[in-house]
Design an enzyme around this catalytic site. Structure first.
Site, PDB file in Angstrom:
ATOM      1  N   HIS A 327       8.878  -5.546   3.538  1.00  0.00           N
ATOM      2  CA  HIS A 327       9.745  -4.708   2.715  1.00  0.00           C
ATOM      3  C   HIS A 327       9.034  -4.121   1.514  1.00  0.00           C
ATOM      4  CE1 HIS A 327      12.762  -7.039   4.958  1.00  0.00           C
ATOM      5  NE2 HIS A 327      13.440  -5.928   4.893  1.00  0.00           N
ATOM      6  N   GLY A 328       7.887  -4.664   1.165  1.00  0.00           N
ATOM      7  CA  GLY A 328       7.173  -4.079   0.047  1.00  0.00           C
ATOM      8  C   GLY A 328       6.351  -5.108  -0.673  1.00  0.00           C
TER       9      GLY A 328
END
Lengths: 483, 297, 78
Positions: A327-328
């Site tokens: 997701h990051g």
């Protein structure tokens, strides 16, 4: 271009008409047109990143051929490894480089150096996590002998860039290419289902997620000032926001694809009815979890297979951290992954992990008390995870939990935007009821197929659309676009 | 195939007719925005006009302005400077006797922008209201659907003003203190991205605004309104410096007068504030008197 | 070892590991045909098969099987 915008409506009407009138029954023509439309769709969001998408598509197309025609096992292994390294490093560069730059800048700033950071910032190509995963699974599946390399660069390009799935999934597998090779015809049942699924997604996104967004954001902007009960309610509502936002987008993607004659992967299977965490992950963002199961968890599990349950625990923890970090680049995502990985430990040790859980219902068709309790417990665990996920950094998540666990937890919650919250609340109840009674259907609203007359359906659809737009919240971007 | 097209076509037609009916229905309502616009447009009686956002709208007790037809409070809560520029372009040339424009400049307003912070539901609501009631568009984009905004509008008209503002028509005086006193302070806003971009954008708009005033022979007075001690303690001095720099940059091109009430001794008591940077009805009375005295209105 | 004999022994292992006496394996059987056979029990099956036949598969082999037939061929080749 988001699905719930006027510009998308115009774009899609043009695509739909051109696909089904002049290009009717021409698979090749439709594919070329869909490819161009997808590139336009992507370029509309950010044209600077179009070259990256095209170059990556070309490289992986030829890599796929190379792997299949390699003279030796070794050669195909190295070509696959090259593909994996290329894909993963593109992802790392664009998604995680900013993180390093910012950490570096923060370090400089503590040393008293002032830097103007956003001059180095790299723009993050939208949807990069989604299309690199499609590219990776293509080369790995060829290496594993699961698919044959395709000889049609247009179809391959369309598979990678197919516009309904380009920005936010679902992540389709290379078997999707088969649908691009066959003749697609417009079918009345597909049209009914496609429109229905799109409206259902739109309802979840604009009526529930958008109405919740503002109130939740305000709580998060002022964690210190909010009471424990407000924080708790906001955390629960955030789980609903996250689910409706993302599954709403996926449903709209499914609906749009259905109208064009495609069946794409299902992304959610009523995750709030999950009985334990393993069950939850089989129902939440399914296209990502099954991707990671095939390409991360399984290889690890096979490698660690002689270590028994411990090997499996290790594999699942690594896998869940990858899920989080996908997701990051933020420590909160790593902690989110680790948290979910650890929740699997009791399930593996007790053996519940290996059993498929079935929901038992009573005479009224509602879950029995024990199962209902397990659903609530799972939901609570998920909510804790999503709170970590939502936080900007670890200390914010920590202060959120601290704020939640003081005495004000038993006061009356105070959230802004009452009208929006009531709308969302009623809609959530409605959604859960509809989902519950249709949980075994492949498409949620498939019973509308019983209404066959176009005029009656048109009345139903237009009125639903009108109500949805009447109740919509302020527009907010889709949460999953940033990943 | 025919059936599919028929379904889609019918859906579109029915939906559009519902939508158009709703638009027509909504268009027949009266609005605060339209009211204010029609009050100022081409009005030769007005010589002094207040522009800007809630900082001025809330800070002026309308009852203290009523004795004099030549003063009009045209500030509206939440207005971004873009709308001020657009309005100035349209209405200033039509107001033959307009001599003075008073414009509020606040530390936080400088860092807000529709361009850099899109998709904010509040911004969208304002975009809707200015397009619907004053026929001014941002970015010339067609405005999104109206009915939800209409419901929201209704809610604002009847309820929210009571909570938030001393509206400049004088219907809902606010007394006392907001329960969310602290929330009005955005501590490090000038350091967060895209503060610098917003700042430059604001500067350009303010310069445009000064230019329009200059061309129409209007005296432009920028004021920074009073704020509570709590506010002053929590904002960063660099941010306030930016504010002064802003005025200096505009002054180098067009004449602009500046009055700063931020540290004024008359406005130090917490009891005259609604929240840290908005006056309540007591403060609004004090401030209206003060402004009239300072500028001989 | 005879192919059919391998199949019979593998079937026994399947019944044992998956705790289902009704499993009948054919060459064309895939994971979709047996409800209990998913990616997780797959690993347990492999460990059990490896122990039984005293062989070791490579990761690539394990991941490339698409049905029982391919698995049996792989065991037979060891």
């Amino acid at each position: 271009m988001v699905f719930n915008s006027l510009i998308f409506l115009v774009f899609f009407s043009v695509v739909y008409l051109i696909c089904w009138v002049p290009l009717k029954n021409t698979t090749k023509g439709q594919n070329i047109f869909l490819l161009l439309a997808s590139y336009f769709f992507y370029g509309y969001a950010d044209w600077r990143m179009l070259p990256l998408l095209i170059v990556a598509t070309l490289i992986f197309y030829f890599l796929g051929k190379g792997i299949a025609t390699a003279k030796s096992e070794k050669q195909s292994y190295w070509l696959t490894a090259l593909g994996v390294v290329l894909g993963v490093s593109t992802l790392l560069y664009f998604k995680y480089f900013n993180f390093f730059i910012e950490s570096f800048g923060a370090l400089l700033e503590t040393c008293g150096q002032h830097t103007n950071l956003h001059t180095f910032n790299i723009i993050m190509p939208l949807g990069i996590s989604f299309f690199t995963f499609r590219l990776l699974s293509y080369v790995i599946d060829i290496y594993r002998g699961k698919v044959e390399p395709i000889n049609d660069i247009v179809a391959f390009g369309t598979y990678v860039a197919f516009f309904p799935c380009l920005l936010s999934g679902p992540i389709d597998r290379p078997t999707f290419i088969n649908q691009l090779k066959t003749v697609r015809t417009i079918e009345y049942n597909n049209t009914i289902e496609g429109c229905g699924q799109f409206l259902w997604g739109l309802f979840k996104k604009v009526v529930i997620a958008d109405n919740l967004a503002t109130s939740i954001d305000q709580v998060w902007n002022n964690i210190d000032g909010a009471t424990g009960s407000t924080l708790a309610i906001a955390a629960i509502l955030y789980s609903f926001q996250m689910y409706t936002d993302f599954s709403g987008y996926s449903d709209m993607a499914i609906g749009v694809s259905r109208l064009l004659g495609f069946t794409i992967a299902k992304n959610f299977n009523h995750p709030f009815f999950a009985l334990n965490m393993a069950d939850y992950w089989r129902r939440w963002h399914m296209s990502l979890t099954s991707w990671l199961t095939d390409y991360v968890f399984m290889p690890l599990n096979i490698r660690f297979r002689d270590w028994g349950k411990f090997g499996m625990i290790l594999a699942i923890i690594i896998n869940m951290i990858v899920v989080g970090m996908w997701h990051g680049a933020n420590w909160t995502f790593a902690v989110f992954g680790l948290y979910h990985g650890l929740l699997f430990v009791p399930l593996i040790l007790s053996g519940a992990f290996f059993k498929k859980s079935k929901i038992h219902t009573n005479r009224l068709g509602l879950p029995v008390i024990a199962d209902f309790g397990r659903m609530v417990l799972t939901f609570m665990l998920v909510t804790i995870g999503l709170t970590i996920f939502r936080a900007g950094n670890i200390s914010q998540a920590w202060s959120y939990f601290c704020g939640m666990s003081d005495r004000t937890l038993f006061s009356i919650p105070d959230l802004d935007g009452k009208v929006e919250l009531y709308t969302a609340f009623v809609s959530i109840i409605l959604m859960l009821i509809i989902e519950w009674f249709n949980r075994d259907k492949s498409l949620l609203l498939s019973y509308i197929k019983n209404i066959q007359r176009p005029i009656v359906l048109a009345l139903l659809y237009s009125f639903t659309l009108f109500i949805i737009l009447l109740l919509r919240g302020g527009s907010a971007d889709f949460v999953y676009f940033q990943f | 195939m025919n059936k599919s097209f028929r379904l889609i076509l019918w859906t579109c037609v029915l939906f559009l007719s519902l939508w158009m009916f709703a638009e027509w229905f909504e268009g027949h309502r009266d609005s605060y925005y339209t009211h204010k616009y029609s009050q100022v447009y081409g009005n030769p009686a007005i010589t002094t006009l207040f522009m800007g956002s809630s900082y001025l709208e809330n800070c002026m007790n309308p009852h203290l302005l009523q004795d004099n037809d030549s003063i009009y409070d045209f500030a509206i809560s939440g207005r971004w400077i873009y709308w001020d520029v657009q309005l100035a372009e349209r209405i200033f040339p039509t107001m033959s006797n307009l001599k003075t424009v008073i414009f509020p400049i606040g530390y936080e307003a400088v860092y807000s922008s529709y361009h850099y912070q899109p998709c904010n539901p509040e911004n969208e609501l304002y975009m809707y209201k200015y397009s619907k009631y004053m026929n001014i568009y941002y970015d010339r984009l067609p405005q999104r659907f109206t009915c939800r905004s209409a419901l929201y509008m209704n809610q604002l008209r009847h309820k929210k003003w009571k909570d938030i503002t001393y509206d400049s028509l004088g219907y809902y005086p606010i007394v006392g203190k907001s329960p969310k006193w602290e929330m009005s302070v955005k501590r490090n806003i000038h350091r967060s991205w895209p503060a610098q971009e917003c700042y430059r954008e604001y500067l350009n708009y303010l310069t445009d605004f000064a230019q329009i005033c200059h061309q129409n022979g209007i005296r432009l007075i920028a004021i920074t309104f009073p704020c509570a001690d709590y506010y002053l303690e929590n904002i960063q001095p660099e941010g306030v410096q930016d504010l002064y720099a802003l005025i200096d940059s505009v002054q180098s091109h067009y004449p602009i007068e500046y009055h700063n009430y931020l540290y004024d001794d008359e406005f130090r008591a917490d009891s005259i504030y609604y929240n840290a940077n908005h006056l309540n009805s007591i403060g609004a009375t004090l401030f209206a008197r003060r402004v009239r005295k300072d500028f001989n209105l | 070892m005879e192919r059919n004999q391998i199949l019979a022994e593998v079937q026994e292992i399947f019944r044992d590991v998956l705790d289902n006496e009704e499993i009948e394996l054919l060459d064309a059987t895939t994971a979709d045909d047996i409800e209990e056979w998913d990616s997780l029990t797959h690993i347990q099956l492999i460990v059990a098969i490896e122990k039984h036949f005293k062989i070791k598969f490579t990761s690539k082999e394990i991941l490339s099987w698409q049905n029982i037939g391919q698995m049996i061929d792989c065991i037979a080749s060891k």
